[in-house]
Scaffold this motif. Sequence first.
Motif, PDB file in Angstrom:
ATOM      1  N   TYR A  11      -2.681 -25.098  36.546  1.00  0.00           N
ATOM      2  CA  TYR A  11      -1.793 -24.463  37.513  1.00  0.00           C
ATOM      3  C   TYR A  11      -0.976 -23.346  36.867  1.00  0.00           C
ATOM      4  O   TYR A  11      -0.727 -22.314  37.485  1.00  0.00           O
ATOM      5  N   ILE A  12      -0.556 -23.551  35.646  1.00  0.00           N
ATOM      6  CA  ILE A  12       0.189 -22.500  34.943  1.00  0.00           C
ATOM      7  C   ILE A  12      -0.712 -21.290  34.707  1.00  0.00           C
ATOM      8  O   ILE A  12      -0.317 -20.143  34.914  1.00  0.00           O
ATOM      9  N   GLY A  13      -1.943 -21.536  34.281  1.00  0.00           N
ATOM     10  CA  GLY A  13      -2.879 -20.436  34.064  1.00  0.00           C
ATOM     11  C   GLY A  13      -3.199 -19.688  35.341  1.00  0.00           C
ATOM     12  O   GLY A  13      -3.297 -18.457  35.365  1.00  0.00           O
ATOM     13  N   ALA A  14      -3.359 -20.429  36.435  1.00  0.00           N
ATOM     14  CA  ALA A  14      -3.635 -19.781  37.723  1.00  0.00           C
ATOM     15  C   ALA A  14      -2.432 -18.957  38.178  1.00  0.00           C
ATOM     16  O   ALA A  14      -2.587 -17.862  38.723  1.00  0.00           O
ATOM     17  N   GLY A  15      -1.245 -19.467  37.933  1.00  0.00           N
ATOM     18  CA  GLY A  15      -0.041 -18.707  38.290  1.00  0.00           C
ATOM     19  C   GLY A  15       0.096 -17.442  37.466  1.00  0.00           C
ATOM     20  O   GLY A  15       0.492 -16.392  37.978  1.00  0.00           O
ATOM     21  N   LEU A  16      -0.228 -17.531  36.189  1.00  0.00           N
ATOM     22  CA  LEU A  16      -0.154 -16.341  35.341  1.00  0.00           C
ATOM     23  C   LEU A  16      -1.205 -15.309  35.733  1.00  0.00           C
ATOM     24  O   LEU A  16      -0.956 -14.103  35.677  1.00  0.00           O
ATOM     25  N   SER A  17      -2.380 -15.768  36.126  1.00  0.00           N
ATOM     26  CA  SER A  17      -3.399 -14.800  36.546  1.00  0.00           C
ATOM     27  C   SER A  17      -3.037 -14.180  37.893  1.00  0.00           C
ATOM     28  O   SER A  17      -3.533 -13.108  38.231  1.00  0.00           O
ATOM     29  N   ALA A  18      -2.173 -14.815  38.655  1.00  0.00           N
ATOM     30  CA  ALA A  18      -1.710 -14.216  39.911  1.00  0.00           C
ATOM     31  C   ALA A  18      -0.880 -12.964  39.634  1.00  0.00           C
ATOM     32  O   ALA A  18      -0.831 -12.062  40.466  1.00  0.00           O
ATOM     33  N   PHE A  19      -0.233 -12.893  38.471  1.00  0.00           N
ATOM     34  CA  PHE A  19       0.475 -11.669  38.110  1.00  0.00           C
ATOM     35  C   PHE A  19      -0.494 -10.496  38.010  1.00  0.00           C
ATOM     36  O   PHE A  19      -0.144  -9.365  38.334  1.00  0.00           O
ATOM     37  N   GLY A  20      -1.710 -10.761  37.556  1.00  0.00           N
ATOM     38  CA  GLY A  20      -2.714  -9.712  37.472  1.00  0.00           C
ATOM     39  C   GLY A  20      -3.058  -9.149  38.836  1.00  0.00           C
ATOM     40  O   GLY A  20      -3.296  -7.952  38.995  1.00  0.00           O
ATOM     41  N   MET A  21      -3.083 -10.026  39.840  1.00  0.00           N
ATOM     42  CA  MET A  21      -3.362  -9.544  41.196  1.00  0.00           C
ATOM     43  C   MET A  21      -2.219  -8.670  41.693  1.00  0.00           C
ATOM     44  O   MET A  21      -2.446  -7.627  42.316  1.00  0.00           O
ATOM     45  N   GLY A  22      -1.003  -9.064  41.419  1.00  0.00           N
ATOM     46  CA  GLY A  22       0.142  -8.256  41.839  1.00  0.00           C
ATOM     47  C   GLY A  22       0.202  -6.935  41.103  1.00  0.00           C
ATOM     48  O   GLY A  22       0.515  -5.892  41.692  1.00  0.00           O
ATOM     49  N   LEU A  23      -0.100  -6.959  39.820  1.00  0.00           N
ATOM     50  CA  LEU A  23      -0.066  -5.719  39.043  1.00  0.00           C
ATOM     51  C   LEU A  23      -1.186  -4.774  39.441  1.00  0.00           C
ATOM     52  O   LEU A  23      -1.020  -3.554  39.374  1.00  0.00           O
ATOM     53  N   SER A  24      -2.321  -5.312  39.862  1.00  0.00           N
ATOM     54  CA  SER A  24      -3.373  -4.419  40.340  1.00  0.00           C
ATOM     55  C   SER A  24      -2.957  -3.748  41.645  1.00  0.00           C
ATOM     56  O   SER A  24      -3.322  -2.595  41.893  1.00  0.00           O
ATOM     57  N   ALA A  25      -2.196  -4.437  42.472  1.00  0.00           N
ATOM     58  CA  ALA A  25      -1.684  -3.809  43.688  1.00  0.00           C
ATOM     59  C   ALA A  25      -0.729  -2.675  43.339  1.00  0.00           C
ATOM     60  O   ALA A  25      -0.747  -1.615  43.976  1.00  0.00           O
ATOM     61  N   LEU A  26       0.082  -2.868  42.319  1.00  0.00           N
ATOM     62  CA  LEU A  26       0.950  -1.782  41.862  1.00  0.00           C
ATOM     63  C   LEU A  26       0.131  -0.618  41.321  1.00  0.00           C
ATOM     64  O   LEU A  26       0.484   0.547  41.518  1.00  0.00           O
ATOM     65  N   GLY A  27      -0.976  -0.924  40.643  1.00  0.00           N
ATOM     66  CA  GLY A  27      -1.841   0.123  40.120  1.00  0.00           C
ATOM     67  C   GLY A  27      -2.484   0.941  41.219  1.00  0.00           C
ATOM     68  O   GLY A  27      -2.565   2.170  41.124  1.00  0.00           O
ATOM     69  N   VAL A  28      -2.937   0.273  42.268  1.00  0.00           N
ATOM     70  CA  VAL A  28      -3.533   0.989  43.399  1.00  0.00           C
ATOM     71  C   VAL A  28      -2.481   1.878  44.056  1.00  0.00           C
ATOM     72  O   VAL A  28      -2.751   3.038  44.400  1.00  0.00           O
ATOM     73  N   GLY A  29      -1.284   1.367  44.220  1.00  0.00           N
ATOM     74  CA  GLY A  29      -0.211   2.170  44.804  1.00  0.00           C
ATOM     75  C   GLY A  29       0.147   3.361  43.934  1.00  0.00           C
ATOM     76  O   GLY A  29       0.433   4.457  44.440  1.00  0.00           O
ATOM     77  N   ASN A  30       0.120   3.163  42.619  1.00  0.00           N
ATOM     78  CA  ASN A  30       0.418   4.253  41.694  1.00  0.00           C
ATOM     79  C   ASN A  30      -0.646   5.341  41.774  1.00  0.00           C
ATOM     80  O   ASN A  30      -0.336   6.535  41.819  1.00  0.00           O
ATOM     81  N   VAL A  31      -1.912   4.940  41.794  1.00  0.00           N
ATOM     82  CA  VAL A  31      -3.002   5.917  41.884  1.00  0.00           C
ATOM     83  C   VAL A  31      -2.910   6.694  43.194  1.00  0.00           C
ATOM     84  O   VAL A  31      -2.985   7.935  43.207  1.00  0.00           O
ATOM     85  N   ALA A  32      -2.741   5.998  44.303  1.00  0.00           N
ATOM     86  CA  ALA A  32      -2.686   6.665  45.605  1.00  0.00           C
ATOM     87  C   ALA A  32      -1.436   7.541  45.723  1.00  0.00           C
ATOM     88  O   ALA A  32      -1.502   8.651  46.280  1.00  0.00           O
ATOM     89  N   GLY A  33      -0.315   7.075  45.204  1.00  0.00           N
ATOM     90  CA  GLY A  33       0.915   7.862  45.261  1.00  0.00           C
ATOM     91  C   GLY A  33       0.823   9.131  44.445  1.00  0.00           C
ATOM     92  O   GLY A  33       1.289  10.200  44.887  1.00  0.00           O
ATOM     93  N   ASN A  34       0.241   9.041  43.263  1.00  0.00           N
ATOM     94  CA  ASN A  34       0.091  10.243  42.444  1.00  0.00           C
ATOM     95  C   ASN A  34      -0.895  11.226  43.071  1.00  0.00           C
ATOM     96  O   ASN A  34      -0.712  12.442  42.974  1.00  0.00           O
ATOM     97  N   PHE A  35      -1.940  10.709  43.692  1.00  0.00           N
ATOM     98  CA  PHE A  35      -2.868  11.602  44.393  1.00  0.00           C
ATOM     99  C   PHE A  35      -2.161  12.321  45.535  1.00  0.00           C
ATOM    100  O   PHE A  35      -2.321  13.525  45.723  1.00  0.00           O
ATOM    101  N   LEU A  36      -1.396  11.582  46.301  1.00  0.00           N
ATOM    102  CA  LEU A  36      -0.692  12.187  47.429  1.00  0.00           C
ATOM    103  C   LEU A  36       0.317  13.226  46.956  1.00  0.00           C
ATOM    104  O   LEU A  36       0.449  14.294  47.556  1.00  0.00           O
TER     105      LEU A  36
END
Length: 78
Positions: A11-36
């Motif tokens: 459960y701890i490992g799954a919770g830590l890997s959930a941070f990766g999902m959140g950070l990828s969402a930030l990455g997508v927002g960063n890419v799209a924001g810089n393009f815009l």
Amino acid sequence: MEGDIAAMGQYIGAGLSAFGMGLSALGVGNVAGNFLSGALRNPSAAADQTATLFIGIAFAEALGIFSFLVALLLMFAV
């Protein structure tokens, strides 16, 4: 007792890997924001950079999908 510790580690490992999902969402927002931002500064060059935008979004989203798969493996692997 040992099964509880193993389950806790899963459960701890799954919770830590959930941070990766959140950070990828930030990455997508960063890419799209810089393009815009760049497209608003130079609209004539925006059409040439659309393919680069989609490649950047795909790479960022792929990291989130890999993180999701790791979380699922940690949660449900026996």
